[in-house]
Design an enzyme around this catalytic site. Structure first.
Site, PDB file in Angstrom:
ATOM      1  N   HIS A  83     -85.864   5.320  14.693  1.00  0.00           N
ATOM      2  CA  HIS A  83     -86.023   5.031  16.408  1.00  0.00           C
ATOM      3  C   HIS A  83     -86.418   6.787  17.092  1.00  0.00           C
ATOM      4  O   HIS A  83     -85.371   7.584  17.054  1.00  0.00           O
ATOM      5  CB  HIS A  83     -84.690   4.648  16.380  1.00  0.00           C
ATOM      6  N   THR A 172     -77.947  21.694  19.715  1.00  0.00           N
ATOM      7  CA  THR A 172     -77.729  21.033  18.932  1.00  0.00           C
ATOM      8  C   THR A 172     -78.199  19.660  18.958  1.00  0.00           C
ATOM      9  O   THR A 172     -78.307  18.801  18.614  1.00  0.00           O
ATOM     10  CB  THR A 172     -76.694  21.341  17.617  1.00  0.00           C
TER      11      THR A 172
END
Lengths: 307, 307
Positions: A83, A172
């Site tokens: 996705h 991150t």
């Protein structure tokens, strides 16, 4: 009766590690004013979709907590999944349900976006009705090239810079798309014809893209196994384009081809007002108030008691 | 989703002394699982009507508490008021709303009647669907001659003896009528004719007493000020005789006289299922589940959380 209700469906980029999924989902449990409707983790998408309903303030508090958990455990540089995504917390849409306007939901999204960056260090893009640049109304525009491309382009291209935060993503956790949008009703109408051309003509008559109702998206398709056809629709504003009006228009168009409506389907959730509006139309009920519905009055009283 | 919901509308024979009214009504406040919808004291009737919705057990507990308050303050030998009555706590009807059948409500009424007599010393008659003698289905039969007559006849006439308790009423609190009944929907249909004969013919066509639908009571009347007429109905079982079926029958009959429905009125409260059933009929929605309605799912989740 000052109860404010919103729906919020945050998407997180973790659909595989159960302990991370649990840690995120637990942020939405046992919180006063936050009601966890559903959560689905998809391994292939490597994505977690959480459905919440409740009061704006406690939902925002729980979202911050969940974002901190996601930031701790999810590294977008290692994330893989089917996705499209740009962040550990990928999208956070706010939807008005009751006692809150779209404008207030947009304000809520903007205020939450500022707080979110301050408390998590994750930059924010605003989308849909909360977009600050018109092209960012569309999620695809913001997510173009996904995390891997955006982390470079955010630094160098002004048009890809976050709405809140520096010109660079979180190392991150990437970035988060926050927005406000209306409740989407999935409404399908099945026709007693095998001729998909008729379903397509009817879909074209009612959908916005070909000049029909402004808040209807739709296509005509064949349901092969059943030997019938369907007008499959999303009503993106059920207040402006009521179910009854869309359905009666489809019935009217279908008559031209000697075709009838076999049945309809409401797929997934629907706000009660969408149903009440159609019931009041067909039953011709004058001055009908939602508080006359016993369960809705009970909900109001329970909400007041719970506060 | 094992939530059980009932409605209960106890009537007390006090509509004048505010401190007594408050003491009774306060028994229904701040009780977990008991939701006070409304309370109306009428001075002329000298009567207090309380509307409650909630779980059976806590409603029964609160009723016992309220009955003790009523027994302490109300002396039926001194009570005067325009409404027929036989006791300080006059009637206590239980109505199934959700997760509870009529049979379970009848059991509830019977068990509550036994407990009620044990804890308050006030004898009990059972009425409507909870009647133990067929003639006592009708409240008028039980209340015939009111408190003043019944306190004598309960001692001497076997057919007037309470269902629970000795053959004599409580010396000050009289007796209480406890029962179970379906939710009553008040539904009026306005017609664009001044000819009340047409409204009467249509009422006769749909009501049980003249051979129409078994669960419809109704009359035709003139709304003089508006220059229109009305079929005024009570639907005593909205599950057996849905609003849409009754309305479409009225529309069909009205066509015979060249008359149309101007509008309809739902008077007072209505259970959501009565609306959903008609919406599903007109919108032809297949397999529609109440849990798809966002607010109803929220109600389920809130109820579970509140337990």
């Amino acid at each position: 009766m000052a109860m404010q209700l919103i729906e919020c469906v945050p998407n997180f980029s973790e659909g595989r590690r159960q302990e991370v999924i649990d840690e995120i989902v637990n942020c939405f449990r046992d919180k006063r004013g936050v009601y966890l409707f559903d959560h689905r983790a998809d391994e292939d998408h490597n994505r977690l979709v959480v459905s919440l309903v409740g009061a704006p303030a406690p939902i925002c508090d729980a979202l911050i907590e969940a974002a901190k958990a996601a930031e701790k455990h999810i590294d977008m540089n290692k994330h893989q999944g089917g996705h499209p995504r740009i962040g550990a917390v990928d999208v956070v849409p706010f939807t008005p349900i009751k006692g809150i306007s779209m404008d207030e939901c947009i304000e809520l999204a903007h205020a939450f976006g500022e707080r979110y960056y301050k408390e998590t260090g994750i930059p924010v893009y605003f989308y849909e009705d909360a977009a600050k640049r018109p092209e960012r109304k569309r999620l695809e525009v913001i997510r173009k090239g996904q995390y891997e491309t955006l982390k470079e382009e955010a630094k160098t291209k002004p048009e890809r810079r976050p709405d809140v935060g520096e010109a660079c993503l979180h190392p991150t956790a990437g970035a988060t798309v926050i927005g406000a949008r209306k409740f989407l009703v999935a409404f399908n109408v099945n026709l007693d014809t095998t001729d998909v051309a008729i379903a397509k003509k009817i879909a074209a008559a009612v959908r916005a893209s070909s000049g029909g109702f402004c808040c209807v998206k739709g296509i005509g398709l064949a349901l092969e196994e059943r030997g019938i056809t369907q007008v499959s629709m999303n009503l993106v504003d059920y207040e402006k384009n009521s179910l009854y009006r869309v359905l009666e228009t489809i019935r009217m168009e279908a008559r031209r081809w000697g075709v009838s409506v076999i049945e309809t389907e409401v797929y997934g959730m629907i706000p009660v007002n969408a149903i009440l509006e159609s019931a009041a139309y067909y039953l011709q009920i004058a001055d009908f108030k939602p508080e006359q519905v016993l369960e809705l009055k009970l909900l109001d009283i329970m909400s007041e008691k719970a506060e």
